[in-house]
Design a protein around this motif. Structure first.
Motif, short mmCIF file in Angstrom:
data_model
loop_
_atom_site.label_atom_id
_atom_site.label_comp_id
_atom_site.label_asym_id
_atom_site.label_seq_id
_atom_site.Cartn_x
_atom_site.Cartn_y
_atom_site.Cartn_z
N PRO A 197 0.88 -1.16 0.00
CA PRO A 197 0.00 0.00 0.00
C PRO A 197 0.93 1.22 0.00
O PRO A 197 1.73 1.38 0.91
N PHE A 246 0.87 4.28 0.47
CA PHE A 246 0.89 5.23 1.58
C PHE A 246 1.63 4.65 2.79
O PHE A 246 2.32 5.35 3.51
N PHE A 247 1.50 3.32 2.99
CA PHE A 247 2.25 2.66 4.06
C PHE A 247 3.75 2.79 3.83
O PHE A 247 4.51 3.12 4.73
N LEU A 248 4.15 2.51 2.58
CA LEU A 248 5.57 2.53 2.25
C LEU A 248 6.13 3.93 2.48
O LEU A 248 7.19 4.11 3.09
N LEU A 258 4.95 6.35 4.40
CA LEU A 258 5.00 6.66 5.83
C LEU A 258 6.17 5.97 6.51
O LEU A 258 6.86 6.56 7.34
N ALA A 259 6.38 4.69 6.15
CA ALA A 259 7.45 3.94 6.80
C ALA A 259 8.79 4.58 6.51
O ALA A 259 9.61 4.79 7.42
N VAL A 260 9.03 4.92 5.23
CA VAL A 260 10.33 5.52 4.89
C VAL A 260 10.49 6.85 5.61
O VAL A 260 11.55 7.15 6.17
N ILE A 261 9.42 7.67 5.61
CA ILE A 261 9.50 8.97 6.28
C ILE A 261 9.80 8.78 7.78
O ILE A 261 10.55 9.54 8.38
N ALA A 262 9.20 7.72 8.36
CA ALA A 262 9.45 7.47 9.78
C ALA A 262 10.94 7.22 10.01
O ALA A 262 11.49 7.62 11.04
N PHE A 263 11.59 6.55 9.06
CA PHE A 263 13.00 6.24 9.24
C PHE A 263 13.91 7.42 8.89
O PHE A 263 14.90 7.66 9.57
N VAL A 264 13.59 8.16 7.82
CA VAL A 264 14.51 9.22 7.39
C VAL A 264 14.13 10.59 7.95
O VAL A 264 14.90 11.53 7.84
N GLY A 265 12.95 10.70 8.55
CA GLY A 265 12.55 11.98 9.13
C GLY A 265 11.81 12.83 8.12
O GLY A 265 12.07 12.76 6.93
N PRO A 266 10.84 13.64 8.61
CA PRO A 266 10.04 14.44 7.69
C PRO A 266 10.74 15.75 7.30
O PRO A 266 11.24 16.46 8.15
N LEU A 268 -1.14 14.80 8.34
CA LEU A 268 -0.84 13.86 9.42
C LEU A 268 0.33 14.33 10.27
O LEU A 268 0.69 13.69 11.25
N ILE A 275 3.48 14.62 9.20
CA ILE A 275 4.77 14.04 8.83
C ILE A 275 5.19 14.56 7.48
O ILE A 275 5.99 13.94 6.79
N PRO A 287 -4.63 -2.36 -2.06
CA PRO A 287 -3.60 -1.55 -1.41
C PRO A 287 -4.04 -0.12 -1.15
O PRO A 287 -3.72 0.44 -0.11
N PHE A 307 -0.57 2.16 12.79
CA PHE A 307 0.57 2.48 11.95
C PHE A 307 0.97 3.94 12.13
O PHE A 307 2.14 4.27 12.30
N TYR A 308 -0.04 4.81 12.12
CA TYR A 308 0.22 6.23 12.29
C TYR A 308 0.89 6.50 13.64
O TYR A 308 1.91 7.20 13.72
N VAL A 359 4.45 5.38 13.57
CA VAL A 359 5.32 6.29 12.82
C VAL A 359 5.66 7.50 13.68
O VAL A 359 6.81 7.93 13.75
N ARG A 368 8.12 6.48 16.24
CA ARG A 368 9.27 5.76 15.70
C ARG A 368 9.38 4.37 16.31
O ARG A 368 10.47 3.94 16.72
N TYR A 370 9.86 1.26 15.49
CA TYR A 370 10.30 0.56 14.27
C TYR A 370 9.77 -0.86 14.13
O TYR A 370 9.34 -1.25 13.04
N ILE A 396 6.24 -0.68 12.88
CA ILE A 396 6.18 -0.17 11.51
C ILE A 396 6.51 -1.28 10.53
O ILE A 396 5.79 -1.52 9.56
N LEU A 444 4.01 -2.93 7.78
CA LEU A 444 4.40 -2.80 6.37
C LEU A 444 4.34 -4.16 5.68
O LEU A 444 3.74 -4.32 4.61
#
Lengths: 280, 325
Positions: A125, A127-129, A131-139, A220, A222, B258, B280-281, B284, B287, B289, B292, B296
């Motif tokens: 999905p 939007f999941f992907l 959000l997940a990447v943003i969570a790791f690299v920061g907004p 949201l 982010i 999806p 999920f929100y 995030v 953090r 992990y 998440i 995912l």
């Protein structure tokens, strides 16, 4: 070619929806570029004497919780939306064209690997992907552009591949091959220019999608971070004051709606005008 | 038939592997690793302790070994423990949230089908009529409206101004004191807005799709033949055209999974519905992990299953697929 372009222009002008879309897109560009002159107030000017004022003569679209002018913030927010849209689509189009060209031109195992990769990416999905990447690299605005770009190239890849598959078999390409033209020359000079039409349409529609995703992310919390104005984060503030200040929720959303609709109309208009057969 | 399903299942394996590779890469692009997140904040950490913790989590091993270890855990549905204060196993947290999200999405899919298919057929049969033009405008609006904004507008209208519907959560505060029937009504009232919002975008796409399918089928020779035989228009449309136009919709259903799951992040957050999207929100924002990563992977697997289901239903409905595929 000139008559082809002439046909295209004529059909575009006759297509009322496309012209509305074009007008909206051009107008938005002007607003974004001339924001400084168009906005009645600086976007971050805090005026504690005029907090949460409903729309009035001084503040056409009202003021927010800090007394900032909603109209001015919307005008400045247009720049954010457009730049995110364009950079993200630039990235996804570039990836899509390169992978699609490789896949369609070389076929075989290159094609199989790339297409499997597309299948896999489409399972997430998106939007999941994102959000997940943003969570790791920061907004941040740059991260958003890149992340939207690298998660939305799959459609373009499939389009370009399909174009390559069919154009590759045409006589002029076969002629170039038999004259011993190199792969790069055939790909970039002979096939790619003829495969750009659907890419242009997909890119225009892609800007609309990217604007929507950016605003959702900012909504949201982010995406674009306050105090920088973005239509999405203005709506977050709108939601926090939903019971007392409807104008904070209504107008930024309207701006998103008009923008997205403009790009969608333009994209569909280009498609119909370039290839009337596709019109249904 | 079972041979076809078996084949589809085997084809899923490389895609599943791909999903895990991409998820793993997402985790690896993060600056620093989960351990530094814990150790950086702890003043009692020394070089030796950090090394020990890294070794404990296998972070001192080469990347492919880390991946294989992670993959093994994934296959056993072991996503580790949440970083949130409750520190529970991620899989438990996800499993208690999934039913709500799936229920909401299934209801909104059904709603989409029930509304969009008649609209699509009607506007195709009466192409360029007032109805057709009206729905075209609606479709463009549907594509362009940000769902969270639609949610806000409806909350202002029905929640704040008219006070007809509750604007957040799944239950009222006095839920425990209600009788069975009142409980059902209470939950239903809470669900109206979220389901409408989540169905709205799909509604536009599906009715557009149904319309173009129908237009295509109507032009086919067998429809002309049916008309030439002197069958009345109703029979032609519903017996000959409609059934064939309906087939590709099954595929679109699979493809929309999806989008629906992804969209649940937004409307579950806006309406404060305790589903997977909201989890999920929250993860995030904190953090968290492990959670998440768990969501995912599970989200992608759910999509894959949705597609498989669509493929199978398609092959049930259309025998041609089974023969050639």
């Amino acid at each position: 070619m000139t008559t082809l372009m002439g046909d295209f222009g004529r059909r575009m002008r006759k297509n009322r929806m496309a012209m509305v879309g074009l007008f909206v897109v051009v107008a938005l560009f002007c607003v974004a570029i001339f924001a400084k002159y168009l906005a009645p107030y600086p976007p971050d000017r805090i005026d504690t004497s005029r907090i949460l004022m409903p729309p009035s003569k001084e503040n056409l679209l009202g003021t927010d919780i800090l007394g900032r002018d909603v109209l001015s913030r919307i005008i400045y927010g247009s720049g954010v939306s457009l730049s995110v849209g364009f950079v993200a689509v630039g990235i996804s189009t570039l990836i899509g064209v390169v992978l699609g060209a490789l896949s369609g031109y070389y076929g075989g195992w290159v094609d199989r690997i790339i297409m499997r990769f597309v299948d896999v990416m489409l399972c997430f999905p998106s939007f999941f992907l994102i959000l997940a990447v943003i969570a790791f690299v920061g907004p941040s605005i740059w991260n958003i552009m890149i992340v939207i770009g690298v998660t939305s190239w799959m459609g373009v890849t499939r389009l370009v591949r399909a174009e390559f598959l069919s154009i590759k078999e045409r006589d002029f390409v076969q002629a170039a091959i038999s004259q011993g033209a190199g792969d790069a020359r055939i790909i970039f000079l002979h096939i790619l220019p003829n495969a750009m039409t659907p890419v242009l349409v997909a890119a225009t529609l892609g800007v609309a999608a990217a604007v929507l995703v950016e605003s959702s992310l900012s909504f949201l919390g982010i995406g674009v971070q306050p105090p920088d104005p973005s239509w999405g984060n203005m709506l977050t503030e709108g939601k926090d004051n939903i019971e007392i200040a409807w104008w904070m929720s209504v107008f930024p959303g309207l701006a998103i709606l008009i923008t997205v609709m403009g790009y969608n109309l333009l994209g569909e208009g280009i498609r119909d005008s370039l290839d009337p057969r596709l019109k249904i | 038939m079972s041979k076809y399903i078996l084949k589809r299942l085997i084809l899923m394996i490389p895609v599943l592997l791909g999903i895990t590779i991409i998820s793993f890469s997402v985790m690896k692009v993060a600056p620093g690793d989960p351990v530094s997140l814990v150790t950086d904040l702890n003043p009692n950490m020394n070089e030796e302790a950090i090394k020990r913790i890294r070794a404990h989590y296998g972070l001192d091993q080469p990347v492919y070994m880390q991946y294989l270890k992670w993959l093994r855990n994934m296959l056993m549905l072991d996503f580790g423990r949440s970083f949130a204060s409750d520190n529970r196993p991620v899989i438990d947290k996800i499993l208690e949230r999934i039913p709500i999200t799936i229920m909401l999405n299934v209801i909104s899919l059904l709603l989409i089908l029930m509304v969009a298919i008649p609209i699509g057929v009607m506007s195709a049969v009466k192409q360029n009529s007032l109805f057709d033009r009206g729905t075209t405008v609606f479709v463009f609006l549907g594509f362009a409206v940000p769902t969270f904004w639609l949610a806000l507008l409806l909350m202002i209208l029905f929640g704040v101004k008219l006070e007809w519907l509750p604007i957040s959560g799944l239950r009222s505060l006095n839920y425990a004191n209600l009788g069975t029937f009142e409980r059902v009504i209470d939950i239903a009232k809470h669900l109206i807005l979220p389901i409408f919002v989540s169905a709205f975008g799909g509604l536009a796409g599906m009715s557009r799709y149904m319309r173009s399918n129908m237009l295509e089928v109507i032009r086919q020779d067998y429809v002309t033949t049916a008309r030439a035989k002197g069958l009345d228009e109703r029979t032609v449309i519903f017996k000959h055209a409609f059934r064939n136009a309906l087939l590709p919709v099954v595929t679109l259903l699979g493809l929309s999974v999806p989008g629906l799951i992804g969209g649940s992040v937004i409307f579950e957050t806006v309406f404060a519905i305790p589903g997977m999207g909201q989890l999920f929100y929250q993860s995030v924002m904190m953090r968290d992990y492990p959670t998440i990563m768990g969501i995912l992977v599970i989200g992608a697997v759910l999509t894959l299953l949705g597609n498989l289901l669509a493929d199978i239903s398609y092959s049930v409905a259309d025998p041609r697929i089974r023969v050639s595929g």
